[in-house]
Design a protein around this motif. Sequence first.
Motif, PDB file in Angstrom:
ATOM      1  N   GLN A 108     -14.465  36.777  19.959  1.00 21.95           N
ATOM      2  CA  GLN A 108     -14.552  35.416  19.416  1.00 21.95           C
ATOM      3  C   GLN A 108     -13.338  35.116  18.564  1.00 21.95           C
ATOM      4  O   GLN A 108     -12.921  35.925  17.729  1.00 21.95           O
ATOM      5  CB  GLN A 108     -15.820  35.218  18.579  1.00 21.95           C
ATOM      6  CG  GLN A 108     -16.058  33.764  18.216  1.00 21.95           C
ATOM      7  CD  GLN A 108     -17.342  33.544  17.434  1.00 21.95           C
ATOM      8  OE1 GLN A 108     -17.396  33.797  16.231  1.00 21.95           O
ATOM      9  NE2 GLN A 108     -18.379  33.070  18.116  1.00 21.95           N
ATOM     10  N   TRP A 109     -12.762  33.931  18.793  1.00 16.65           N
ATOM     11  CA  TRP A 109     -11.669  33.450  17.957  1.00 16.65           C
ATOM     12  C   TRP A 109     -12.205  33.116  16.568  1.00 16.65           C
ATOM     13  O   TRP A 109     -13.329  32.626  16.424  1.00 16.65           O
ATOM     14  CB  TRP A 109     -11.047  32.187  18.554  1.00 16.65           C
ATOM     15  CG  TRP A 109     -10.330  32.369  19.844  1.00 16.65           C
ATOM     16  CD1 TRP A 109     -10.807  32.128  21.102  1.00 16.65           C
ATOM     17  CD2 TRP A 109      -8.984  32.823  20.021  1.00 16.65           C
ATOM     18  NE1 TRP A 109      -9.851  32.393  22.049  1.00 16.65           N
ATOM     19  CE2 TRP A 109      -8.712  32.825  21.415  1.00 16.65           C
ATOM     20  CE3 TRP A 109      -7.971  33.233  19.145  1.00 16.65           C
ATOM     21  CZ2 TRP A 109      -7.479  33.211  21.942  1.00 16.65           C
ATOM     22  CZ3 TRP A 109      -6.742  33.613  19.673  1.00 16.65           C
ATOM     23  CH2 TRP A 109      -6.511  33.607  21.048  1.00 16.65           C
ATOM     24  N   VAL A 132     -22.309  47.817  19.329  1.00 12.52           N
ATOM     25  CA  VAL A 132     -22.200  46.504  18.697  1.00 12.52           C
ATOM     26  C   VAL A 132     -22.177  45.475  19.825  1.00 12.52           C
ATOM     27  O   VAL A 132     -21.237  45.417  20.618  1.00 12.52           O
ATOM     28  CB  VAL A 132     -20.944  46.387  17.826  1.00 12.52           C
ATOM     29  CG1 VAL A 132     -20.941  45.048  17.086  1.00 12.52           C
ATOM     30  CG2 VAL A 132     -20.872  47.542  16.830  1.00 12.52           C
ATOM     31  N   ASN A 133     -23.217  44.671  19.909  1.00 13.88           N
ATOM     32  CA  ASN A 133     -23.410  43.784  21.060  1.00 13.88           C
ATOM     33  C   ASN A 133     -22.739  42.430  20.931  1.00 13.88           C
ATOM     34  O   ASN A 133     -22.186  41.905  21.912  1.00 13.88           O
ATOM     35  CB  ASN A 133     -24.907  43.578  21.305  1.00 13.88           C
ATOM     36  CG  ASN A 133     -25.612  44.852  21.709  1.00 13.88           C
ATOM     37  OD1 ASN A 133     -25.032  45.709  22.359  1.00 13.88           O
ATOM     38  ND2 ASN A 133     -26.876  44.983  21.310  1.00 13.88           N
ATOM     39  N   VAL A 134     -22.798  41.835  19.745  1.00 14.53           N
ATOM     40  CA  VAL A 134     -22.312  40.465  19.569  1.00 14.53           C
ATOM     41  C   VAL A 134     -21.728  40.286  18.178  1.00 14.53           C
ATOM     42  O   VAL A 134     -22.064  41.016  17.235  1.00 14.53           O
ATOM     43  CB  VAL A 134     -23.444  39.425  19.790  1.00 14.53           C
ATOM     44  CG1 VAL A 134     -23.729  39.234  21.262  1.00 14.53           C
ATOM     45  CG2 VAL A 134     -24.718  39.831  19.056  1.00 14.53           C
ATOM     46  N   ILE A 135     -20.844  39.302  18.043  1.00  9.62           N
ATOM     47  CA  ILE A 135     -20.194  38.993  16.775  1.00  9.62           C
ATOM     48  C   ILE A 135     -20.159  37.484  16.575  1.00  9.62           C
ATOM     49  O   ILE A 135     -20.283  36.710  17.534  1.00  9.62           O
ATOM     50  CB  ILE A 135     -18.765  39.554  16.704  1.00  9.62           C
ATOM     51  CG1 ILE A 135     -17.953  39.108  17.930  1.00  9.62           C
ATOM     52  CG2 ILE A 135     -18.784  41.070  16.585  1.00  9.62           C
ATOM     53  CD1 ILE A 135     -16.523  39.603  17.949  1.00  9.62           C
ATOM     54  N   ILE A 169      -6.028  34.502  15.630  1.00 11.32           N
ATOM     55  CA  ILE A 169      -6.825  35.686  15.258  1.00 11.32           C
ATOM     56  C   ILE A 169      -8.153  35.687  16.003  1.00 11.32           C
ATOM     57  O   ILE A 169      -8.841  34.668  16.072  1.00 11.32           O
ATOM     58  CB  ILE A 169      -7.061  35.719  13.737  1.00 11.32           C
ATOM     59  CG1 ILE A 169      -5.721  35.858  13.004  1.00 11.32           C
ATOM     60  CG2 ILE A 169      -8.003  36.852  13.351  1.00 11.32           C
ATOM     61  CD1 ILE A 169      -5.831  35.703  11.495  1.00 11.32           C
ATOM     62  N   PHE A 170      -8.504  36.841  16.558  1.00 10.88           N
ATOM     63  CA  PHE A 170      -9.813  36.984  17.188  1.00 10.88           C
ATOM     64  C   PHE A 170     -10.391  38.354  16.866  1.00 10.88           C
ATOM     65  O   PHE A 170      -9.679  39.279  16.443  1.00 10.88           O
ATOM     66  CB  PHE A 170      -9.735  36.771  18.703  1.00 10.88           C
ATOM     67  CG  PHE A 170      -9.088  37.890  19.485  1.00 10.88           C
ATOM     68  CD1 PHE A 170      -9.849  38.944  19.990  1.00 10.88           C
ATOM     69  CD2 PHE A 170      -7.718  37.883  19.742  1.00 10.88           C
ATOM     70  CE1 PHE A 170      -9.262  39.970  20.724  1.00 10.88           C
ATOM     71  CE2 PHE A 170      -7.125  38.895  20.477  1.00 10.88           C
ATOM     72  CZ  PHE A 170      -7.892  39.945  20.972  1.00 10.88           C
ATOM     73  N   ALA A 171     -11.685  38.486  17.063  1.00 18.02           N
ATOM     74  CA  ALA A 171     -12.379  39.760  16.830  1.00 18.02           C
ATOM     75  C   ALA A 171     -13.002  40.224  18.135  1.00 18.02           C
ATOM     76  O   ALA A 171     -13.338  39.425  19.011  1.00 18.02           O
ATOM     77  CB  ALA A 171     -13.451  39.603  15.759  1.00 18.02           C
ATOM     78  N   SER A 172     -13.160  41.541  18.250  1.00 16.90           N
ATOM     79  CA  SER A 172     -13.821  42.136  19.417  1.00 16.90           C
ATOM     80  C   SER A 172     -14.793  43.202  18.937  1.00 16.90           C
ATOM     81  O   SER A 172     -14.631  43.785  17.864  1.00 16.90           O
ATOM     82  CB  SER A 172     -12.796  42.753  20.367  1.00 16.90           C
ATOM     83  OG  SER A 172     -12.118  43.843  19.748  1.00 16.90           O
ATOM     84  N   CYS A 173     -15.824  43.464  19.742  1.00 20.01           N
ATOM     85  CA  CYS A 173     -16.775  44.520  19.424  1.00 20.01           C
ATOM     86  C   CYS A 173     -17.094  45.285  20.695  1.00 20.01           C
ATOM     87  O   CYS A 173     -16.846  44.802  21.804  1.00 20.01           O
ATOM     88  CB  CYS A 173     -18.050  43.966  18.784  1.00 20.01           C
ATOM     89  SG  CYS A 173     -19.045  42.927  19.868  1.00 20.01           S
ATOM     90  N   SER A 174     -17.669  46.490  20.523  1.00 12.91           N
ATOM     91  CA  SER A 174     -17.771  47.372  21.677  1.00 12.91           C
ATOM     92  C   SER A 174     -18.986  48.281  21.601  1.00 12.91           C
ATOM     93  O   SER A 174     -19.590  48.481  20.539  1.00 12.91           O
ATOM     94  CB  SER A 174     -16.496  48.224  21.763  1.00 12.91           C
ATOM     95  OG  SER A 174     -16.602  49.250  22.727  1.00 12.91           O
ATOM     96  N   ASP A 222      -4.439  40.059  15.921  1.00 19.55           N
ATOM     97  CA  ASP A 222      -3.551  38.913  15.723  1.00 19.55           C
ATOM     98  C   ASP A 222      -2.611  38.858  16.925  1.00 19.55           C
ATOM     99  O   ASP A 222      -1.805  39.780  17.136  1.00 19.55           O
ATOM    100  CB  ASP A 222      -2.752  39.078  14.430  1.00 19.55           C
ATOM    101  CG  ASP A 222      -2.015  37.808  14.032  1.00 19.55           C
ATOM    102  OD1 ASP A 222      -1.622  37.049  14.939  1.00 19.55           O
ATOM    103  OD2 ASP A 222      -1.816  37.574  12.827  1.00 19.55           O
ATOM    104  N   ILE A 223      -2.699  37.797  17.726  1.00 16.76           N
ATOM    105  CA  ILE A 223      -1.914  37.726  18.956  1.00 16.76           C
ATOM    106  C   ILE A 223      -0.424  37.553  18.675  1.00 16.76           C
ATOM    107  O   ILE A 223       0.410  37.685  19.590  1.00 16.76           O
ATOM    108  CB  ILE A 223      -2.407  36.587  19.872  1.00 16.76           C
ATOM    109  CG1 ILE A 223      -2.213  35.212  19.212  1.00 16.76           C
ATOM    110  CG2 ILE A 223      -3.871  36.797  20.244  1.00 16.76           C
ATOM    111  CD1 ILE A 223      -2.538  34.064  20.136  1.00 16.76           C
TER     112      ILE A 223
END
Length: 500
Positions: free
Chosen positions: A320-321, A366-369, A331-336, A345-346
Amino acid sequence: MAGQTKRKQDAASGSKKKPRQEVDDDAPDPDNDEDWEGDVEECEDEEEEEDALAADAEGAEEEEADAAEEEAAAGAAGEEPKSRVWRPGVDQIQDGEHLDVEPGAYHMLHRAQVEWPCLSFDVLRDELGAHRTAYPMTAYVVAGTQARNEADNRLYMMKWSNLRKTAKDGKDSDEEDDDDDDEEDEDSDDEEKREAKLEYEGVIHPGGVNRVRSMPQAPHVVASWADTGKVYMWNLQAQRRALDKTGEKATASSVKPIHTCTSHKEEGFAMDFNPHETGKFLSGSNDGVVMLWEPVKGGWSVNSEKPFNAHPGSSVEDVQWRRVGTGCESIFASCSADRSVKVWDIREKSRKKASISIKEAHSSDVNVISWSPIVGELLATASDDGGFKVWDTRNVSAGAMANFLWHRKPLTSIDWHPSDETVLAVSSEDNSLSVWDMAVEDDRPEGQEDVPGEAHFPAQLLFLHMGQQDIKELKWHPQLPGVCCTTSASGFNIFKASNM
């Protein structure tokens, strides 16, 4: 976050009524919805979390046994058992029974179904007004199916309209509600006029739809993650317009994707449109990579040669941005499933090292953010362990600033309230959706329990919605204050709780 007043809390009794019925109107459906409140465990580390879960389970068994003894004793004495608050994960429902909705729990509650279940959906922004509180309401939604046969899968552009307040609001027939005077003036005997309407336009989709997202700046542009491993972009402008023109139908078979990405080696679920830069897009897959899509003339350029090596050896569950704050467009975040959460940071050259990394964010996948839409640095995460946490990304080394462990099964979706900085909602595989306010403090005297079973629920839990099977996603409607939408194996719900 402190200093907000405590809200009115509703609790529904676990009374058991008649067998389930299929009803599609604006009155609360007993097999669809409930509101309760939940329990919070604050744990410092994984070992404490496991101990807390074990102790909670043992306590739940004791509470259930005590409740059963009370009911048996009351029955033997010829007395009616005392009403008590239903406790998910503790109390059991026998075959042929279901929970009854507490009257007055909802301002609005509707259900909708299409031919096949939808694992994912998104709310479309519309031009009907940015802050709409008057009834009846209208909402536009896009969803993707998981059909038994691949050829039966569809993308559905839907219009839910004539969404009125619930008819059974728990009030006496002679009690007047001043708020209704300006909202709706209608003949209560005319049931046909009161019925909610579901209109939809379908598009044939190649394969099952793992996830679907609508572009905020152009809601008719829709992205879909297929279980075939491909990511599609669609222009559903004709379908969207047909919903507002009586008698007009768009042709489903003639619609083709405007862009197809085959760069991912495996299927996935993670995707998100950039809310700040039109067309910029992210897709993450089960092979651990995240790809950045840049809009170009005639479509998109997918940087597949230099993806973000986000979670090597594991799946990317969600991306999610960031929604607000300095540099949020980059900036975006990821989970796994590797239990980590990372912030990227792109603008940085490296695609292998995240700007921020939380290695053991949870004790399980971690399923969702969800980034806060108001306090830009706050990131909420939800896990297979049944808990969700809130992180201040300016100082993740200090640990989570909030840790709620109440649901007993994996969490499937999480979303911050669009206008209340301390409120968010989560859904769980325990077939419930809970709404939490982290600013609330428990002001009840210690040991006080007005209703049997009430002690099971913490003060921070504002509302618990139940009645759906296998809830997959939830979304707050950005233009209908306090209105929440969900999708599940048993269909869609759209509701507004009475204490929101």
